[in-house]
Design an enzyme around this catalytic site. Structure first.
Site, PDB file in Angstrom:
ATOM      1  N   CYS A  70       0.836  -1.208   0.000  1.00  0.00           N
ATOM      2  CA  CYS A  70       0.000   0.000   0.000  1.00  0.00           C
ATOM      3  C   CYS A  70       0.868   1.255   0.000  1.00  0.00           C
ATOM      4  O   CYS A  70       1.493   1.586   1.005  1.00  0.00           O
ATOM      5  CB  CYS A  70      -0.921  -0.039   1.217  1.00  0.00           C
ATOM      6  SG  CYS A  70      -1.842   1.479   1.498  1.00  0.00           S
ATOM      7  N   CYS A  73       0.047   3.887   2.591  1.00  0.00           N
ATOM      8  CA  CYS A  73       0.526   3.420   3.906  1.00  0.00           C
ATOM      9  C   CYS A  73       1.997   3.760   4.081  1.00  0.00           C
ATOM     10  O   CYS A  73       2.426   4.185   5.157  1.00  0.00           O
ATOM     11  CB  CYS A  73       0.338   1.911   4.043  1.00  0.00           C
ATOM     12  SG  CYS A  73      -1.366   1.337   3.922  1.00  0.00           S
TER      13      CYS A  73
END
Length: 152
Positions: A70, A73
């Site tokens: 991600c 993230c």
């Protein structure tokens, strides 16, 4: 615009890999307020360690639900780490949703990154998506405000 990674339904399958941990994008941090493993990396919480590291914590805990794939993230992680280090009133731990599927499912995590603030074992606030440093600090201030009311 909020950057998020949508999870697929395969991630909420009932096959959790409990007790495992991995480094997140090879990052190493040095904050004393961020929970660290023996290598100095942000502590990766599992189903087995969640109660000890989050539920029983004397300080509010920011739980960063994340995944190595991600990109938002990866952008948010260092911002959270720096904010927690500079602020000192909260702790930070991470949960890899690919390894801790059941734990992520328990808290209804369906988009990444998701940050949930816990105090006295219960979620008190959360946000989804990457945020800038000032927004993260506002979130921490809000968590402290909410939890200080609970402590009085």
């Amino acid at each position: 615009m909020i950057a998020t990674c949508l999870r697929t339904t395969a991630l909420v399958a009932p096959l959790a890999l409990r007790g495992s941990s991995t480094r997140l994008a090879g990052r190493t941090f040095s904050s004393s307020m961020t929970s660290r493993d023996e290598k100095g990396d942000i502590l990766k919480v599992t189903g087995d360690t969640f109660e000890k590291e989050v539920t029983r914590s004397a300080k509010p805990v920011l739980v960063d639900f994340t995944a190595t794939w991600c990109m938002p993230c990866r952008m948010l992680g260092p911002i959270l780490d720096k904010a927690v280090k500079e602020d000192g009133r909260v702790r930070l731990v991470q949960i890899d949703v690919d390894e801790q599927v059941m734990l992520a499912g328990d808290y209804g995590i369906s988009s990444l990154p998701t940050v949930v603030a816990f105090h006295k074992g219960a979620p008190v606030d959360s946000f989804i998506g990457a945020k800038n440093a000032s927004s993260v600090q506002e979130f921490i201030n809000g968590v402290i405000h909410k939890t200080s009311k609970d402590s009085q």
